[in-house]
Design a protein around this motif. Structure first.
Motif, PDB file in Angstrom:
ATOM      1  N   ALA A   6     -13.540   1.429  -1.206  1.00 56.37           N
ATOM      2  CA  ALA A   6     -12.361   1.331  -0.672  1.00 56.37           C
ATOM      3  C   ALA A   6     -11.670   2.878  -0.515  1.00 56.37           C
ATOM      4  O   ALA A   6     -11.961   3.838  -1.506  1.00 56.37           O
ATOM      5  CB  ALA A   6     -11.435   0.463  -1.026  1.00 56.37           C
ATOM      6  N   THR A   7     -10.943   3.136   0.455  1.00 57.60           N
ATOM      7  CA  THR A   7     -10.290   4.424   0.300  1.00 57.60           C
ATOM      8  C   THR A   7      -8.826   4.132  -0.028  1.00 57.60           C
ATOM      9  O   THR A   7      -7.936   5.174   0.073  1.00 57.60           O
ATOM     10  CB  THR A   7     -10.224   5.128   1.766  1.00 57.60           C
ATOM     11  N   PHE A   8      -8.275   3.010   0.282  1.00 56.44           N
ATOM     12  CA  PHE A   8      -6.756   2.647  -0.119  1.00 56.44           C
ATOM     13  C   PHE A   8      -6.764   1.016  -0.553  1.00 56.44           C
ATOM     14  O   PHE A   8      -7.429   0.313  -0.026  1.00 56.44           O
ATOM     15  CB  PHE A   8      -6.132   2.843   1.375  1.00 56.44           C
ATOM     16  N   VAL A   9      -5.727   1.050  -1.558  1.00 55.65           N
ATOM     17  CA  VAL A   9      -5.333  -0.320  -1.988  1.00 55.65           C
ATOM     18  C   VAL A   9      -4.007  -0.349  -2.110  1.00 55.65           C
ATOM     19  O   VAL A   9      -3.292   0.311  -2.274  1.00 55.65           O
ATOM     20  CB  VAL A   9      -6.134  -0.675  -3.366  1.00 55.65           C
ATOM     21  N   GLU A  10      -3.371  -1.626  -1.917  1.00 56.07           N
ATOM     22  CA  GLU A  10      -2.012  -1.959  -1.632  1.00 56.07           C
ATOM     23  C   GLU A  10      -1.800  -3.187  -2.531  1.00 56.07           C
ATOM     24  O   GLU A  10      -2.611  -4.219  -2.515  1.00 56.07           O
ATOM     25  CB  GLU A  10      -1.504  -2.295  -0.419  1.00 56.07           C
ATOM     26  N   VAL A  11      -0.752  -3.093  -3.287  1.00 49.89           N
ATOM     27  CA  VAL A  11      -0.392  -4.396  -4.176  1.00 49.89           C
ATOM     28  C   VAL A  11       1.061  -4.583  -3.822  1.00 49.89           C
ATOM     29  O   VAL A  11       2.142  -3.666  -4.116  1.00 49.89           O
ATOM     30  CB  VAL A  11      -0.352  -3.904  -5.823  1.00 49.89           C
ATOM     31  N   LEU A  12       1.291  -5.661  -3.363  1.00 52.27           N
ATOM     32  CA  LEU A  12       2.705  -6.181  -2.752  1.00 52.27           C
ATOM     33  C   LEU A  12       3.101  -7.573  -3.904  1.00 52.27           C
ATOM     34  O   LEU A  12       2.345  -8.376  -4.070  1.00 52.27           O
ATOM     35  CB  LEU A  12       2.918  -6.741  -1.550  1.00 52.27           C
ATOM     36  N   VAL A  13       4.218  -7.458  -4.661  1.00 56.09           N
ATOM     37  CA  VAL A  13       4.601  -8.397  -5.344  1.00 56.09           C
ATOM     38  C   VAL A  13       5.935  -9.015  -5.148  1.00 56.09           C
ATOM     39  O   VAL A  13       7.044  -8.079  -4.778  1.00 56.09           O
ATOM     40  CB  VAL A  13       4.631  -7.846  -6.820  1.00 56.09           C
ATOM     41  N   ARG A  14       6.407 -10.340  -4.743  1.00 53.56           N
ATOM     42  CA  ARG A  14       7.556 -10.804  -4.146  1.00 53.56           C
ATOM     43  C   ARG A  14       7.805 -12.030  -5.218  1.00 53.56           C
ATOM     44  O   ARG A  14       7.053 -12.564  -5.408  1.00 53.56           O
ATOM     45  CB  ARG A  14       7.465 -11.159  -2.811  1.00 53.56           C
ATOM     46  N   ARG A  15       9.066 -12.135  -5.275  1.00 54.55           N
ATOM     47  CA  ARG A  15       9.605 -13.420  -5.871  1.00 54.55           C
ATOM     48  C   ARG A  15      10.384 -14.025  -4.905  1.00 54.55           C
ATOM     49  O   ARG A  15      11.474 -13.781  -4.269  1.00 54.55           O
ATOM     50  CB  ARG A  15      10.460 -13.026  -7.261  1.00 54.55           C
ATOM     51  N   THR A  16      10.198 -15.556  -4.525  1.00 53.00           N
ATOM     52  CA  THR A  16      10.785 -16.366  -3.628  1.00 53.00           C
ATOM     53  C   THR A  16      11.167 -17.578  -4.295  1.00 53.00           C
ATOM     54  O   THR A  16      10.344 -18.347  -4.493  1.00 53.00           O
ATOM     55  CB  THR A  16      10.076 -16.771  -2.575  1.00 53.00           C
TER      56      THR A  16
END
Length: 415
Positions: free
Chosen positions: A347-357
Motif C-alpha cells: 500500500a501507499t497509504f493507510v487510514e485508521v478511524l476510531v469513533r465512539r458511539t
C-alpha cells in the motif's frame, strides 16, 4: 477559526455518513433482488400447491429462503449490531411451516423483495441523477431537445437556461443523497432488523452458545498470550541475565590476576545489562503499553503511525477514556494491522478511524494495497479476530483481490 473547523468536521461527518448510506443501500439492493427472485419462486410454488404438485418443492424453497435471509443477516451484521443466525431448519415441511423463524423469513422475503427493492432503487437513483443533471449543461447540445432532461422527458430543453435549471435539480439530488441516504439505508434495513433476529428463547439459547464459544476463544487467547510472554522471557531476558552472571563471575576472577581484563569484562557486562533491560521493557510493553497511560489512545496511535513505514493518517474521536483493556486491544489491533500493511499489502497509504458511539467503540483500518488478505495465510488475522471476540466484539474484513482492504472492528467500551 474554531467555528470553521467545527463546521468542516460536521460537513466531513455528513459526507462520510452519506457515502456509508450509499454503500448500505447498494448492499440492500443486492439482497432485495435475491429476495424478489425468491418471492417469484414462492408465488410459483404456492400456485403449484393448489394442484398438489408444489408440496414436493416446498423444502427446497425454504432452503432458498433461508439462504437469502442469511445473506441479509451477514450484511446487517457487517454494518451494525450482529444478527445471530437461527438454528437449522426443522426436519419436516409441516414442522418448518409452523416454525416462527421460518414464517418471519417468509414475511421478510415479501417485504424486502418489494419495498426494500423500491427503496434501493430510489437510493441509488439519487446520486445517478445528481451526476447526470449536474453535468447536463456540458452535453445537452448533443441530444435532441425533445428528449428532455435525464429522468424528466417532458421538459423540452431549448437552451442553456433550461440546462442550468436541470443543473440546479442535480444539486438538489446531490444534497438529498447526503442528507436522506442514511435514512433510506436504515429504513431498508428495518425489516431485516425486526424479522430476521431470532425470537424469544431461541435468541437466548443462541446467545448463550455464542458467549460460550467466545469464552473459550478468550481462554485460548489468554493461554497463547501467557506462552508468548514466557517465551520472550525465557529466550530473551533470561539468556541475557545468564550471560551477565557469567561475565560478572569472570570479572571477579580477573580482578586479582588482570585488572585491565576485568575492566573490559565489566564493560561487556554493562552492555549485557542494557540489552536485558531493553528486552524486559519490550516484554512489558507487549503486556500493556505504558504509552496508553501517558498519552491516551489517540497519542498512542499517533506513535504507531509515526513509526509506520507506510504513510498513515490517524483520526480518533473518542470523548473521555474507555476501559484500559479495550484501549489496549485497539492499540494491539492497530499495531498488528499496520505491520500487515507494511509486510503484505504494498500500500501507499493507510487510514485508521476510531469513533465512539454510545457504549460501542468502532475502529476502521483501510489501505489502498492489492488486497487479497486471508485469515488462513498466517498474517495474524485469526489471532486478531480471537482477541476481538474475547471482548464480545466483532471484526469484519473486506479485502477483494486488487484491493482496497478494510478492517472494521467494533468493541464494547464501558469505562
Amino acid at each position: 477559526m474554531t467555528g470553521g473547523l467545527v463546521a468542516k468536521g460536521r460537513l466531513d461527518g455528513r459526507l462520510r455518513a452519506g457515502v456509508e448510506g450509499l454503500r448500505h443501500i447498494a448492499g440492500g439492493l443486492g439482497t432485495s433482488v435475491l429476495a424478489m427472485a425468491a418471492l417469484v419462486v414462492m408465488l410459483a410454488v404456492a400456485a403449484a400447491c393448489l394442484v398438489g404438485i408444489g408440496l414436493l418443492v416446498v423444502p427446497g424453497l425454504l432452503r432458498v429462503v433461508r439462504s437469502v435471509a442469511d445473506q441479509e443477516r451477514t450484511r446487517l451484521t457487517r454494518w451494525g449490531p450482529a444478527v445471530i443466525g437461527p438454528p437449522p431448519l426443522p426436519a419436516t415441511t409441516r414442522e418448518a411451516l409452523r416454525d416462527i423463524t421460518v414464517r418471519r423469513e417468509l414475511a421478510w422475503i415479501v417485504v424486502h423483495g418489494t419495498v426494500g427493492f423500491l427503496l434501493g432503487l430510489a437510493g441509488i437513483s439519487l446520486p445517478v441523477y445528481a451526476v447526470e443533471d449536474v453535468t447536463f449543461p456540458l452535453w445537452f447540445r448533443a441530444i435532441d431537445p425533445s428528449l428532455g432532461a435525464p429522468g424528466i422527458f417532458w421538459w423540452r430543453i431549448d437552451g442553456l437556461a433550461d440546462a442550468l435549471g436541470v443543473l440546479l435539480i442535480g444539486l438538489v439530488c446531490a444534497v438529498l443523497t447526503v442528507v436522506a441516504g442514511p435514512g433510506i439505508a436504515r429504513l431498508q434495513a428495518l425489516p431485516g432488523r425486526r424479522l430476521l433476529v431470532p425470537a424469544g428463547d431461541v435468541d437466548l439459547s443462541l446467545r448463550v452458545a455464542e458467549l460460550t464459544a467466545t469464552r473459550a476463544a478468550a481462554l485460548d487467547a489468554h493461554a497463547l498470550e501467557l506462552r508468548r510472554i514466557e517465551r520472550s522471557l525465557h529466550d530473551g531476558t533470561q539468556n541475557r541475565l545468564v550471560a551477565l552472571n557469567v561475565l560478572v563471575g569472570a570479572a571477579r576472577r580477573a580482578l586479582d590476576r588482570n585488572p585491565e581484563a576485568a575492566a573490559e569484562i565489566l564493560d561487556r557486562a554493562q552492555d549485557a545489562t542494557e540489552l536485558a533491560l531493553a528486552e524486559l521493557r519490550a516484554v512489558v510493553r507487549g503486556i500493556l503499553p505504558p504509552v496508553l497511560d501517558d498519552r491516551g489512545l489517540a497519542g498512542a496511535l499517533d506513535g504507531l503511525a509515526a513509526a509506520c513505514a507506510v504513510p498513515c493518517r490517524i483520526d480518533v474521536d473518542v470523548p473521555g477514556r474507555c476501559a484500559i483493556s479495550v484501549e489496549a486491544t485497539v492499540y494491539f489491533l492497530v499495531a498488528e494491522a499496520l505491520t500487515n500493511v507494511v509486510k503484505h499489502s504494498q500500500a501507499t497509504f493507510v487510514e485508521v478511524l476510531v469513533r465512539r458511539t454510545g457504549d460501542r467503540l468502532s475502529v476502521r483500518i483501510a489501505d489502498d494495497g492489492h488486497g487479497g488478505a486471508d485469515e488462513a495465510d498466517g498474517s495474524g488475522l485469526a489471532g486478531m479476530r480471537r482477541r476481538v471476540e474475547a471482548y464480545d466484539g466483532r471484526l469484519v474484513l473486506t479485502s477483494p483481490p486488487g484491493g482496497p482492504t478494510t478492517m472494521d472492528v467494533e468493541l464494547p467500551c464501558g469505562s
